[in-house]
Design a protein around this motif. Structure first.
Motif, short mmCIF file in Angstrom:
data_model
loop_
_atom_site.label_atom_id
_atom_site.label_comp_id
_atom_site.label_asym_id
_atom_site.label_seq_id
_atom_site.Cartn_x
_atom_site.Cartn_y
_atom_site.Cartn_z
N ILE A 1 3.28 -2.28 -13.08
CA ILE A 1 2.40 -3.20 -13.23
C ILE A 1 3.12 -4.53 -12.84
CG2 ILE A 1 0.90 -4.65 -14.85
CD1 ILE A 1 0.22 -2.11 -16.16
N ASP A 2 4.36 -4.81 -13.36
CA ASP A 2 5.04 -5.99 -12.73
C ASP A 2 5.02 -6.29 -11.41
OD1 ASP A 2 5.45 -6.91 -15.45
OD2 ASP A 2 7.18 -6.02 -15.61
N GLU A 3 5.57 -4.97 -10.77
CA GLU A 3 5.73 -5.23 -9.39
C GLU A 3 4.32 -5.40 -8.78
OE1 GLU A 3 9.24 -2.19 -8.25
OE2 GLU A 3 7.24 -1.16 -8.81
N ILE A 4 3.16 -4.93 -9.00
CA ILE A 4 1.93 -5.16 -8.68
C ILE A 4 1.75 -6.57 -8.77
CG2 ILE A 4 -0.49 -4.70 -8.89
CD1 ILE A 4 0.07 -1.92 -9.50
N HIS A 5 1.74 -7.19 -10.00
CA HIS A 5 1.58 -8.54 -10.18
C HIS A 5 2.39 -9.37 -9.13
CE1 HIS A 5 0.31 -11.91 -12.56
NE2 HIS A 5 1.34 -12.00 -13.33
N HIS A 6 3.82 -9.09 -9.14
CA HIS A 6 4.80 -9.73 -8.04
C HIS A 6 4.02 -9.68 -6.74
CE1 HIS A 6 8.37 -11.16 -6.33
NE2 HIS A 6 8.41 -10.13 -5.51
N TYR A 7 3.76 -8.76 -6.27
CA TYR A 7 3.25 -8.72 -4.77
C TYR A 7 1.95 -9.41 -4.78
CZ TYR A 7 6.71 -5.05 -3.37
OH TYR A 7 7.80 -4.58 -3.04
N GLY A 8 1.14 -9.51 -5.93
CA GLY A 8 -0.18 -10.37 -5.73
C GLY A 8 0.12 -11.76 -5.76
N ASN B 1 0.85 -1.28 -0.14
CA ASN B 1 0.03 -0.05 -0.19
C ASN B 1 0.91 1.21 0.14
OD1 ASN B 1 -2.27 -1.41 -0.18
ND2 ASN B 1 -2.68 -1.46 2.08
N GLU B 2 1.97 1.31 0.65
CA GLU B 2 2.92 2.24 0.74
C GLU B 2 3.51 2.17 -0.65
OE1 GLU B 2 5.95 1.78 3.76
OE2 GLU B 2 4.39 1.87 5.35
N ARG B 3 3.77 1.67 -1.26
CA ARG B 3 4.52 1.56 -2.56
C ARG B 3 3.39 2.02 -3.48
NH1 ARG B 3 8.89 1.70 -4.36
NH2 ARG B 3 8.94 0.16 -5.88
N LEU B 4 2.20 1.54 -3.52
CA LEU B 4 1.28 2.04 -4.54
C LEU B 4 0.96 3.59 -4.17
CD1 LEU B 4 -1.52 -0.72 -3.96
CD2 LEU B 4 -0.40 -0.02 -6.07
N GLN B 5 1.12 4.27 -3.18
CA GLN B 5 1.23 5.72 -2.84
C GLN B 5 2.10 6.23 -3.71
OE1 GLN B 5 -1.36 7.23 -1.49
NE2 GLN B 5 -2.29 5.48 -0.76
N GLY C 1 3.82 4.82 -6.39
CA GLY C 1 3.49 4.26 -7.74
C GLY C 1 4.40 3.16 -7.91
N LEU C 2 3.68 1.91 -8.33
CA LEU C 2 4.23 0.81 -8.80
C LEU C 2 4.07 0.67 -10.27
CD1 LEU C 2 3.12 -1.58 -5.89
CD2 LEU C 2 5.44 -0.95 -6.33
#
Length: 148
Positions: free
Chosen positions: A64-71, A55-59, A61-62
């Motif tokens: 798509i690859d990072e979002i996918h990786h964390y997911g 959530n901190e990283r989303l604030q 800016g991430l």
């Protein structure tokens, strides 16, 4: 004076040994449960920290690859948590089963101890009765001896 002997002393000894073994097995089951529960706690804590970090990283800016990786990482943690919850439930059931066995062993030992207490009381009463009878006989003999 006659020595008291409990007729079920050997049985009581065996039951006490069984109780001690049941205690040891129960304590081991408790340790196993605590170990597995701690592992579950650590996984839950790790998941919570990862979500907070994401959530901190989303604030910030991430990609798509990072979002996918964390997911994917969160999904794998959730699967690990589910498996660990099953293990915790199994360990809890095992611990409760051994606890029930320990309670049964405690009751058996207590039953034999109660019987021993009752037998000892009866033995003491009989000894007191015999002693009183013996003292009565001695006083009668002494009285008869004085009168003669």
């Amino acid at each position: 004076m006659v020595q008291f002997t409990y007729r079920f002393e050997k049985v009581l000894t065996v039951r006490e040994q069984e109780k001690k073994q049941a205690e040891a097995v129960y304590n081991e089951a408790v340790r196993d449960f605590e170990k597995v529960a701690t592992q579950l706690y650590e996984l839950l804590k790790k998941k919570e920290e990862l979500i907070n970090y994401q959530n901190e990283r989303l604030q910030e800016g991430l990609t798509i690859d990072e979002i996918h990786h964390y997911g994917k990482f969160i999904d794998s943690l959730e699967h690990a948590i589910e498996d660990m919850q099953k293990k915790v439930n199994q360990a809890r059931a095992k611990m409760q089963w051994y606890e029930q066995k320990l309670v049964e062993k405690n009751l058996e030992v207590r039953k034999y101890e109660k019987m021993r207490e009752k037998e000892f009381s009866a033995f003491q009463e009989e000894q007191n009765r015999k002693e009183a009878q013996y003292l009565d006989e001695i006083s009668s003999l002494m009285y008869n001896k004085k009168t003669i």
